[in-house]
Design a protein around this motif. Sequence first.
Motif, PDB file in Angstrom:
ATOM      1  N   VAL A   1       0.844  -1.193   0.000  1.00 30.94           N
ATOM      2  CA  VAL A   1       0.000   0.000   0.000  1.00 30.94           C
ATOM      3  C   VAL A   1       0.886   1.252   0.000  1.00 30.94           C
ATOM      4  N   ALA A   2       0.469   2.261  -0.755  1.00 33.05           N
ATOM      5  CA  ALA A   2       1.260   3.490  -0.873  1.00 33.05           C
ATOM      6  C   ALA A   2       1.275   4.272   0.435  1.00 33.05           C
ATOM      7  N   ASP A   3       2.348   5.039   0.624  1.00 34.88           N
ATOM      8  CA  ASP A   3       2.430   5.928   1.785  1.00 34.88           C
ATOM      9  C   ASP A   3       1.558   7.168   1.600  1.00 34.88           C
ATOM     10  N   GLU A   4       1.413   7.590   0.359  1.00 31.59           N
ATOM     11  CA  GLU A   4       0.568   8.747   0.039  1.00 31.59           C
ATOM     12  C   GLU A   4      -0.187   8.457  -1.252  1.00 31.59           C
ATOM     13  N   VAL A   5      -1.441   8.890  -1.299  1.00 29.01           N
ATOM     14  CA  VAL A   5      -2.215   8.856  -2.539  1.00 29.01           C
ATOM     15  C   VAL A   5      -2.729  10.274  -2.749  1.00 29.01           C
ATOM     16  N   LEU A   6      -2.125  10.973  -3.716  1.00 24.29           N
ATOM     17  CA  LEU A   6      -2.375  12.406  -3.878  1.00 24.29           C
ATOM     18  C   LEU A   6      -3.258  12.669  -5.094  1.00 24.29           C
ATOM     19  N   PRO A   7      -4.359  13.400  -4.910  1.00 25.33           N
ATOM     20  CA  PRO A   7      -5.155  13.791  -6.076  1.00 25.33           C
ATOM     21  C   PRO A   7      -4.401  14.855  -6.868  1.00 25.33           C
ATOM     22  N   VAL A   8      -4.212  14.625  -8.147  1.00 26.65           N
ATOM     23  CA  VAL A   8      -3.407  15.542  -8.951  1.00 26.65           C
ATOM     24  C   VAL A   8      -4.135  15.924 -10.233  1.00 26.65           C
ATOM     25  N   GLU A   9      -3.664  17.009 -10.815  1.00 23.81           N
ATOM     26  CA  GLU A   9      -4.114  17.440 -12.131  1.00 23.81           C
ATOM     27  C   GLU A   9      -2.949  17.282 -13.092  1.00 23.81           C
ATOM     28  N   ALA A  10      -3.221  16.725 -14.263  1.00 20.98           N
ATOM     29  CA  ALA A  10      -2.167  16.583 -15.264  1.00 20.98           C
ATOM     30  C   ALA A  10      -1.826  17.943 -15.847  1.00 20.98           C
ATOM     31  N   GLY A  11      -0.563  18.124 -16.165  1.00 21.62           N
ATOM     32  CA  GLY A  11      -0.111  19.410 -16.684  1.00 21.62           C
ATOM     33  C   GLY A  11      -0.374  19.585 -18.165  1.00 21.62           C
ATOM     34  N   VAL A  12      -0.096  20.781 -18.636  1.00 18.58           N
ATOM     35  CA  VAL A  12      -0.306  21.127 -20.039  1.00 18.58           C
ATOM     36  C   VAL A  12       0.924  20.758 -20.854  1.00 18.58           C
ATOM     37  N   MET A  13       0.737  20.661 -22.151  1.00 18.92           N
ATOM     38  CA  MET A  13       1.815  20.492 -23.121  1.00 18.92           C
ATOM     39  C   MET A  13       2.770  19.353 -22.773  1.00 18.92           C
ATOM     40  N   PRO A  14       2.251  18.128 -22.667  1.00 13.40           N
ATOM     41  CA  PRO A  14       3.151  17.002 -22.399  1.00 13.40           C
ATOM     42  C   PRO A  14       4.125  16.791 -23.546  1.00 13.40           C
ATOM     43  N   GLY A  15       5.347  16.371 -23.215  1.00 13.58           N
ATOM     44  CA  GLY A  15       6.378  16.191 -24.230  1.00 13.58           C
ATOM     45  C   GLY A  15       6.547  14.746 -24.639  1.00 13.58           C
ATOM     46  N   GLU A  16       7.411  14.517 -25.604  1.00 11.91           N
ATOM     47  CA  GLU A  16       7.727  13.181 -26.103  1.00 11.91           C
ATOM     48  C   GLU A  16       9.094  12.768 -25.574  1.00 11.91           C
TER      49      GLU A  16
ATOM     50  N   TRP B   1       2.538  16.934 -12.651  1.00 15.80           N
ATOM     51  CA  TRP B   1       1.248  16.767 -11.989  1.00 15.80           C
ATOM     52  C   TRP B   1       1.227  17.664 -10.756  1.00 15.80           C
ATOM     53  N   VAL B   2       0.051  18.242 -10.491  1.00 19.08           N
ATOM     54  CA  VAL B   2      -0.081  19.213  -9.398  1.00 19.08           C
ATOM     55  C   VAL B   2      -1.132  18.754  -8.412  1.00 19.08           C
ATOM     56  N   ASP B   3      -0.768  18.751  -7.134  1.00 15.74           N
ATOM     57  CA  ASP B   3      -1.743  18.594  -6.050  1.00 15.74           C
ATOM     58  C   ASP B   3      -1.968  19.983  -5.470  1.00 15.74           C
ATOM     59  N   VAL B   4      -3.034  20.630  -5.943  1.00 17.02           N
ATOM     60  CA  VAL B   4      -3.286  22.018  -5.558  1.00 17.02           C
ATOM     61  C   VAL B   4      -3.536  22.151  -4.064  1.00 17.02           C
ATOM     62  N   ASP B   5      -4.236  21.189  -3.470  1.00 11.90           N
ATOM     63  CA  ASP B   5      -4.586  21.287  -2.047  1.00 11.90           C
ATOM     64  C   ASP B   5      -3.343  21.307  -1.163  1.00 11.90           C
ATOM     65  N   LYS B   6      -2.382  20.447  -1.446  1.00  9.03           N
ATOM     66  CA  LYS B   6      -1.167  20.383  -0.630  1.00  9.03           C
ATOM     67  C   LYS B   6      -0.059  21.294  -1.155  1.00  9.03           C
ATOM     68  N   GLY B   7      -0.196  21.726  -2.401  1.00  8.42           N
ATOM     69  CA  GLY B   7       0.847  22.563  -2.985  1.00  8.42           C
ATOM     70  C   GLY B   7       2.052  21.777  -3.458  1.00  8.42           C
ATOM     71  N   ASP B   8       1.852  20.501  -3.834  1.00 10.37           N
ATOM     72  CA  ASP B   8       2.945  19.664  -4.318  1.00 10.37           C
ATOM     73  C   ASP B   8       2.926  19.607  -5.843  1.00 10.37           C
ATOM     74  N   VAL B   9       4.129  19.623  -6.437  1.00  8.16           N
ATOM     75  CA  VAL B   9       4.272  19.502  -7.889  1.00  8.16           C
ATOM     76  C   VAL B   9       5.315  18.422  -8.169  1.00  8.16           C
ATOM     77  N   PHE B  10       4.977  17.518  -9.104  1.00 10.11           N
ATOM     78  CA  PHE B  10       5.867  16.430  -9.495  1.00 10.11           C
ATOM     79  C   PHE B  10       6.182  16.602 -10.982  1.00 10.11           C
ATOM     80  N   CYS B  11       7.460  16.688 -11.314  1.00 15.96           N
ATOM     81  CA  CYS B  11       7.875  16.883 -12.703  1.00 15.96           C
ATOM     82  C   CYS B  11       8.688  15.684 -13.176  1.00 15.96           C
ATOM     83  N   LEU B  12       8.319  15.119 -14.317  1.00 17.81           N
ATOM     84  CA  LEU B  12       9.060  14.034 -14.935  1.00 17.81           C
ATOM     85  C   LEU B  12       9.904  14.636 -16.046  1.00 17.81           C
TER      86      LEU B  12
END
Length: 260
Positions: free
Chosen positions: A133-148, A196-207
């Motif tokens: 089981v995950a330590d965190e499950v964060l609701p996120v929004e996908a970002g704009v302009m995904p790359g290849e 991906w952005v979790d607006v509520d917590k203010g977390d951003v994950f960049c690949l």
Amino acid sequence: MKISNHFLSVVLLASGTLAVSGCGQKDASAPAPEPEPAAEEPAPEPEPAPEPVAEATPPEEHLFLDVHHLGPGKFTAKDVAAAHQKDLAVEGKYNVDYKNYWFNEKTGDIYCLVEAPSAELATKVHKEAHGMVADEVLPVEAGVMPGEMKDGKKLKLFMDVHHLGAGKVTAEAVAEAHKKDLAIQDKYNVNYLKYWVDVDKGDVFCLVQAPNAKAAAKVHKKAHGMVADSIEEVHAPTVAAAEAAGDEAHGEEAAKPVTE
């Protein structure tokens, strides 16, 4: 000649009897009366059309990033690939879709991208499939302009994480920052793929693809100044790992549908 009253009475009586008898007989030459038409029965009223059955509304899907901190040296890429195959085997019962994952074998960190009706159902798939089981499950929004993905031996894959704080970031602000990254990233041979952005917590994950972590961080710093709190090299599942995991899972009993 005198006729007696008695004789006249007999004659008159006989005549009357004959007259009455003649009136009661039917004339054979007279046409038979036509039968009266039968009264038409009222047509049955049409049955009301059945009410259309409303189709079941599919549950609304949400995007989550679940994060596992398993610790260094406890799992290999092959172990994680096998666990992911088990997720795929049961996820359909819960309308969950584990889309992808990224794994850092040195730290034991796993980032799983999943679409599900709720965080609870996403967790339920992990729990039933393999128990991790995950330590965190964060609701996120996908970002704009995904790359290849770029094909380059010198490029590595990284996940950088920003903890900006609740109420300090919006999806629109992160989108603008990402556009600034894209505007200068080629100068440093960097490729910011998705975020991906979790607006509520203010977390951003960049690949991001980059020659090294420093080059990826430099793009953020030059573009907008929002440097990540952490950046770690990760690996996406490979075809070989998925096939090996699939061979191990082959022959297991198929998951039964939930009847709850």
